[in-house]
Scaffold this motif. Structure first.
Motif, PDB file in Angstrom:
ATOM      1  N   GLU A  10       0.814  -1.250   0.117  1.00 32.34           N
ATOM      2  CA  GLU A  10      -0.005  -0.006  -0.175  1.00 32.34           C
ATOM      3  C   GLU A  10       0.762   1.389  -0.166  1.00 32.34           C
ATOM      4  N   VAL A  11       2.059   1.056   0.537  1.00 32.60           N
ATOM      5  CA  VAL A  11       2.905   2.407   0.516  1.00 32.60           C
ATOM      6  C   VAL A  11       3.569   2.612  -0.757  1.00 32.60           C
ATOM      7  N   VAL A  12       3.757   1.580  -1.501  1.00 32.84           N
ATOM      8  CA  VAL A  12       4.193   1.500  -3.015  1.00 32.84           C
ATOM      9  C   VAL A  12       3.466   2.136  -3.938  1.00 32.84           C
ATOM     10  N   LYS A  13       2.073   1.678  -3.441  1.00 29.47           N
ATOM     11  CA  LYS A  13       0.773   2.142  -4.425  1.00 29.47           C
ATOM     12  C   LYS A  13       0.671   3.633  -4.149  1.00 29.47           C
ATOM     13  N   ALA A  14       0.611   4.198  -2.962  1.00 28.33           N
ATOM     14  CA  ALA A  14       0.347   5.505  -2.493  1.00 28.33           C
ATOM     15  C   ALA A  14       1.476   6.267  -3.267  1.00 28.33           C
ATOM     16  N   VAL A  15       2.656   5.999  -2.914  1.00 28.64           N
ATOM     17  CA  VAL A  15       3.680   6.763  -3.798  1.00 28.64           C
ATOM     18  C   VAL A  15       3.703   6.765  -5.071  1.00 28.64           C
ATOM     19  N   CYS A  16       3.337   5.667  -5.904  1.00 29.70           N
ATOM     20  CA  CYS A  16       3.349   5.519  -7.231  1.00 29.70           C
ATOM     21  C   CYS A  16       2.195   6.679  -7.631  1.00 29.70           C
ATOM     22  N   GLU A  17       0.947   6.356  -7.166  1.00 27.04           N
ATOM     23  CA  GLU A  17      -0.197   7.078  -7.619  1.00 27.04           C
ATOM     24  C   GLU A  17       0.298   8.851  -7.264  1.00 27.04           C
ATOM     25  N   ALA A  18       0.880   9.002  -6.271  1.00 26.13           N
ATOM     26  CA  ALA A  18       1.097  10.375  -5.925  1.00 26.13           C
ATOM     27  C   ALA A  18       2.192  11.109  -6.781  1.00 26.13           C
ATOM     28  N   ALA A  19       3.072  10.286  -7.351  1.00 25.15           N
ATOM     29  CA  ALA A  19       4.412  10.982  -7.945  1.00 25.15           C
ATOM     30  C   ALA A  19       4.365  10.588  -9.426  1.00 25.15           C
ATOM     31  N   ARG A  20       3.285   9.888 -10.096  1.00 27.75           N
ATOM     32  CA  ARG A  20       3.116   9.397 -11.318  1.00 27.75           C
ATOM     33  C   ARG A  20       2.682  10.828 -12.117  1.00 27.75           C
ATOM     34  N   THR A  21       3.332  11.411 -13.247  1.00 29.29           N
ATOM     35  CA  THR A  21       2.850  12.029 -14.319  1.00 29.29           C
ATOM     36  C   THR A  21       2.654  11.199 -15.735  1.00 29.29           C
ATOM     37  N   GLY A  22       3.572  10.287 -15.684  1.00 29.71           N
ATOM     38  CA  GLY A  22       3.753   9.317 -17.017  1.00 29.71           C
ATOM     39  C   GLY A  22       4.541   9.798 -17.843  1.00 29.71           C
ATOM     40  N   LYS A  23       5.426  10.760 -17.535  1.00 30.52           N
ATOM     41  CA  LYS A  23       6.388  11.155 -18.220  1.00 30.52           C
ATOM     42  C   LYS A  23       8.078  10.657 -17.872  1.00 30.52           C
ATOM     43  N   ILE A  24       8.965  10.568 -18.571  1.00 30.00           N
ATOM     44  CA  ILE A  24      10.063  10.169 -18.000  1.00 30.00           C
ATOM     45  C   ILE A  24      10.626  10.945 -16.917  1.00 30.00           C
ATOM     46  N   GLY A  25      11.396  10.234 -16.250  1.00 33.05           N
ATOM     47  CA  GLY A  25      11.691  10.948 -15.009  1.00 33.05           C
ATOM     48  C   GLY A  25      10.952  10.994 -13.688  1.00 33.05           C
ATOM     49  N   ASP A  26       9.934  10.263 -13.720  1.00 39.74           N
ATOM     50  CA  ASP A  26       8.784  10.112 -12.579  1.00 39.74           C
ATOM     51  C   ASP A  26       9.537   9.360 -11.482  1.00 39.74           C
ATOM     52  N   GLY A  27      10.548   8.661 -11.705  1.00 36.66           N
ATOM     53  CA  GLY A  27      11.351   8.291 -10.344  1.00 36.66           C
ATOM     54  C   GLY A  27      11.227   6.715 -10.429  1.00 36.66           C
ATOM     55  N   LYS A  28      11.646   6.248  -9.168  1.00 34.40           N
ATOM     56  CA  LYS A  28      11.825   4.756  -8.917  1.00 34.40           C
ATOM     57  C   LYS A  28      11.742   4.569  -7.796  1.00 34.40           C
ATOM     58  N   ILE A  29      11.401   3.127  -7.423  1.00 34.17           N
ATOM     59  CA  ILE A  29      11.280   2.675  -5.864  1.00 34.17           C
ATOM     60  C   ILE A  29      12.036   1.543  -5.657  1.00 34.17           C
TER      61      ILE A  29
END
Ligand SMILES: Nc1ncnc2c1ncn2[C@@H]1O[C@H](COP(=O)(O)OP(=O)(O)OP(=O)(O)O)[C@@H](O)[C@H]1O
Ligand SMILES: [Mg+2]
Length: 112
Positions: A72-91
């Motif tokens: 759920e932590v991974v999901k929360a970060v992905c949903e909050a941090a995603r723009t769909g463009k390159i450079g969004d990041g990594k976990i």
């Protein structure tokens, strides 16, 4: 316990913090970092400006959480941090051997 290490775009920090607060994640460490992914040497956009530099500003969030909260932590970060463009990041996920609260010696999940 696992450490969730998320490297995200700086402008997504507040959204990520809000999302983590909403699911009851209490402790975290935030560090300003620089890095690049696989577009090394290519331009990326940061705050509307194009950069040709290879190390771009990012923010690293570190949260140590019980195993059963990792997804759920991974999901929360992905949903909050995603723009769909390159450079969004990594976990990255790490196994954590032990945690100790310095004030009172609490150990394990009780120390989180
Ligand atoms: N393999 C890696 N090891 C350590 N840090 C990494 C790695 N890949 C990415 N990072 C860190 O994550 C940040 C964001 O990476 P980024 O999202 O650009 O990854 P990517 O693999 O290039 O994916 P995308 O194609 O979506 O851009 C980098 O600036 C760097 O700080
Ligand atoms: Mg990239």
């Amino acid at each position: 316990m696992k450490k969730v290490e998320a490297i995200i775009q700086p402008f997504k920090l507040e959204d990520a913090k809000d999302a983590l607060k909403a699911i009851g994640v209490d402790g975290m460490t935030v560090t300003e970092v620089r890095g690049h992914g696989r577009q090394k040497g290519h331009k990326e956009v940061y705050r509307g400006q194009e950069y040709m530099v290879d190390l771009l500003p990012k923010v690293k969030l570190e949260m140590v959480v019980p195993d059963n909260r990792v997804e759920e932590v991974v999901k929360a970060v992905c949903e909050a941090a995603r723009t769909g463009k390159i450079g969004d990041g990594k976990i990255f996920l790490y196994n954590i051997g032990e945690a100790i609260r310095i004030r009172n010696g609490d150990r394990g999940e009780a120390a989180l």
